[in-house]
Design an enzyme around this catalytic site. Structure first.
Site, PDB file in Angstrom:
ATOM      1  N   GLU A 121       0.779  -1.238   0.000  1.00 51.45           N
ATOM      2  CA  GLU A 121       0.000   0.000   0.000  1.00 51.45           C
ATOM      3  C   GLU A 121       0.813   1.292   0.000  1.00 51.45           C
ATOM      4  OE1 GLU A 121      -3.405   0.151  -0.225  1.00 51.45           O
ATOM      5  OE2 GLU A 121      -3.208  -1.999  -0.608  1.00 51.45           O
ATOM      6  N   SER A 126     -39.360 -28.989  48.309  1.00 50.97           N
ATOM      7  CA  SER A 126     -38.901 -29.162  49.691  1.00 50.97           C
ATOM      8  C   SER A 126     -37.487 -28.685  49.949  1.00 50.97           C
ATOM      9  CB  SER A 126     -39.020 -30.630  50.099  1.00 50.97           C
ATOM     10  OG  SER A 126     -40.374 -30.946  50.319  1.00 50.97           O
TER      11      SER A 126
END
Length: 741
Positions: free
Chosen positions: A109, A379
């Protein structure tokens, strides 16, 4: 023949006068000057003015939204990723990116990057030549600095004004920023395709690895993608991708960063199949519910969901992958032979810290979180009444009748299976005798309210989404059925309550988040390492634990090697059908506390065992519970709970004022159901019948955590085992508001 010869007259060529010539010579400098003014000085002046007006932010101020990652407690195992709306990005420092990867990007680039001033005439020239010759590999005319400015400051609008702004910013950024900062910023923001922004995300998207692990071949391939990320993806166009890769390698040779010999030996790398990768996969399977808990918890400490989703945070949770993996394995093993709509939840907490070590609320990451859902507890809630009784001086050796119990109105409650006649609370706990515990609860100073208050003290949430006040009857004192699990609590709550008991009555806020760091490595939050908060005396907690110690073996769930545990099963019956819709096992060792629930997807239909029979707590819930703790503690030392000292005196509770024991009481006859209270049914564990089928609750969220108060003493001497009584903990209006904040 000349004109003069033909006409006989001479012809003169007109020449400018000296005055005219002088005038023309004077005009030319003005033309040059005008040209310079219009095409040089004026643009330069405008550029200089704009340059002086533009302000380039500091590198840290241009931080883009980034992916946040949630890790297990080992700080390595990824549980979830939160991807910001504009894409997948994770920031890494320049020194974490190999130099050959950096050089490859420059070769692709901006080969003059280190020398140019943010704008490159050679790069522009190369781009023009490429356009003229049709060489698409020549690259664009924009430098890396210009590309970064376009991506972060000026946008990509196609206009001369935008281009001029880009040029000004690029030159000024080059003068004000270090070149390494520009390159680092670029590598963390540039798009590589596959919704991957930045080199770290790209490395994962294409090679399933961190950027620091990229090879030179892989780095060159990624660099080549930048020109046209989608079109140059090797899975889209292998030939074009290889051509661009060769262009990058040739550039590296030309720049002196790669020898020809090295270049000749390179092979184009294989990339991962895009089908196996998703940039938006946030939290697969059970991890999705952990992610949700993390987000809610961070909001409570001031870190918003938006900050989590976009801030590039590194979040370390309390999850122990050993416990988590064993939890998922245990659930999968036990749920596999059950009906299609069977569901399970399991929560495991470290009693000494409140850290959640294992959490399973379902395999659907976006579905219902059963570990966080309000469910009838059966329970298992008897331990709350037992703790309240011990707090008030009613000891484990106090005897209670197991005869049928008359509730207000016309209901007569029985125990199905073998009763005990008149027996101690120890035995009543082991056998989970409904009628004994109803009598015990009646002996409490404030009756059912004391059961509710003790549950809140141990860690049961006081409010839940859709339930403004838990454990109440429309905001008033709860019905007698609270002791049998009539009201709703979450598996997370039950694991917390067991943790408090296992930790000798010291409560710790259950939490999922251990530490949060930002992208720069700064610690934003760390869970405080405090001593917890005493909720009941150590001896009360130790006595409850002692009563629960025989239950695991009684329910065929004794831990491997005889490891000490305290446990309680529970079930809730589905109306008058005789079937169950909720089955539970809650319990702890000194190191871990685990709560397990098994039921159905809608929680309004019956859950059956693998043979089509009624599901009890001693079935799949106990098997899951046992597998989680056996496997998670396989390499841990054997520890015992502290010894409990007797509370009060062995005596006969007021609830024993009943006829002499009659064996017919244990015949198992069904009790009536006019009253809205659950009833025990099964032996050796139990089953609780709810007042009415419960609809699927609203989407559950954790209730706000109580505020911490002063830490209690966790090592009280035997001679002074009692903490303040429950009455002392109650506020003037009879609740635990002062205690729980």
């Amino acid at each position: 023949m000349t004109e003069k010869e033909s006409t006989g007259k001479s012809t003169k060529v007109a020449r400018p006068s000296k005055k005219q010539a002088k005038k023309k010579r004077r005009i030319w400098p003005w033309v040059v000057l005008a040209f310079l003014l219009v095409f040089v000085a004026l643009p330069a002046g405008l550029f200089a003015y704009a340059y002086s007006q533009y302000s380039v932010p500091e590198p840290k101020d241009l931080a883009n939204n980034q992916v946040s990652t949630i890790y297990a407690g080992d700080n390595q195992t990824q549980l979830a990723r939160l991807v910001p709306p504009e894409g997948n990005r994770t920031h890494v420092q320049l020194d974490e990116i190999p130099e050959y990867v950096q050089d490859s990007v420059l070769a692709a680039e901006d080969r003059d990057f280190w020398d140019n001033s943010g704008f490159s005439f050679t790069g522009l020239g190369r781009a023009v030549v490429g356009k003229v010759t049709g060489n698409e590999d020549a690259g664009g005319g924009s430098t890396i600095t210009q590309q970064y400015v376009k991506n972060t400051l000026v946008g990509n609008e196609y206009s001369y004004v935008r281009k001029i702004r880009e040029l000004i910013y690029s030159v000024k950024m080059t003068n004000e920023w270090d070149k390494k900062d520009i390159l680092n910023a670029y590598l963390n923001t540039v798009y590589f395709g596959r919704n991957a922004y930045g080199i770290q995300a790209a490395s994962n998207a294409y090679f399933d690895k961190d950027a620091k692990e990229l090879t030179p071949e892989e780095g060159a391939m990624l660099a080549g993608l930048i020109q046209s990320p989608s079109g140059l993806d090797p899975r889209v166009n292998q030939e074009a991708s290889e051509d661009r890769w060769n262009y990058v390698l040739d550039g590296l040779v030309g720049m002196g960063d790669l020898t020809q010999e090295q270049r000749d030996g390179m092979v184009f790398p294989e990339t991962r199949d895009p089908a196996e990768y998703s940039a938006y996969t946030e939290a697969p399977g059970a991890n999705g519910h952990i992610k949700d808990q993390v987000i809610r918890e961070l909001e409570e400490v001031g870190i918003t969901e938006n900050e989590v989703s976009t801030g590039g945070l590194r979040i370390t949770t309390t999850i122990d992958m050993n416990v988590q993996n064993n939890t998922i394995q245990a659930v999968d093993d036990q749920m596999a032979p059950l009906q299609e709509d069977a569901r399970a939840a399991s929560v495991t907490i470290d009693p000494k810290t409140g850290a959640v070590r294992g959490y399973f609320g379902g395999h659907d990451s976006n579905g219902w979180d059963y570990a966080n859902a309000p469910l009838q507890t059966g329970s298992t809630f008897k331990i709350m009444a037992l703790a309240a009784a011990l707090q008030q001086g009613i000891g484990l050796d106090t005897n209670y009748s197991s005869a049928p119990y008359q509730l207000p109105g016309s209901d007569l409650v029985n125990n199905v299976g073998s009763g005990c006649g008149v027996c101690s609370l120890r035995e009543a706990t082991k056998q989970s005798l409904n009628t004994s515990f109803l009598r015990l609860q009646a002996d409490l100073k404030h009756g059912t309210q004391d059961t509710a208050d003790m549950a809140h003290a141990l860690g049961v949430a006081k409010s839940l989404p859709g339930i403004d006040k838990t454990l109440t009857e429309k905001g008033k004192q709860p019905f007698e059925g609270i002791v049998l699990g009539q009201y709703q609590s979450r598996p997370l709550d039950m694991a917390t309550a067991m943790s408090t008991l296992a930790n000798q009555g010291v409560w710790h806020n259950p939490h999922f988040v251990q530490r949060v760091e930002n992208a720069a490595g700064d610690v934003l939050y760390e869970h405080p390492d405090d001593g917890g908060e005493r909720r009941v005396s150590s001896n009360v907690a130790n006595n409850v634990i002692e009563a629960m110690e025989p239950v695991a073996a009684w329910s065929n769930g004794a831990l491997a090697g005889g490891r000490t545990s305290a446990a309680k099963t529970g079930t809730t019956q589905m109306g008058d059908t005789g079937n169950n819709k909720d089955a539970w096992m809650v319990g702890a060792t000194p190191q871990l506390a685990t709560a397990v629930w098994v039921g159905t997807a809608d929680n309004t239909s019956a859950i059956f065992d693998q043979y089509g029979g009624i599901m009890y707590g001693a079935g799949a819930p106990t098997k899951i519970w046992k597998a989680v703790l056996d496997n998670s503690l396989a390499n841990a030392e054997f520890q015992n709970f502290p010894a409990a000292y007797p509370m009060g005196f062995g005596n006969t509770g007021a609830g024993t004022a009943a006829p002499a024991y009659d064996p017919s009481w244990d015949s198992g006859a069904e009790d009536t159901q006019n009253y809205e209270t659950p009833v025990e049914e099964a032996a050796p564990e139990e089953e609780t019948k709810p007042a009415q089928p419960q609809k699927k609750p609203e989407s559950p969220k954790p209730a706000p955590s109580p505020q911490r108060g002063n830490n209690g003493n966790n090592n009280q001497p035997p001679a002074q085992p009692e903490a303040p009584s429950l009455d002392d903990l109650l506020g003037p209006d009879g609740d635990l508001a002062d205690l729980l904040g």
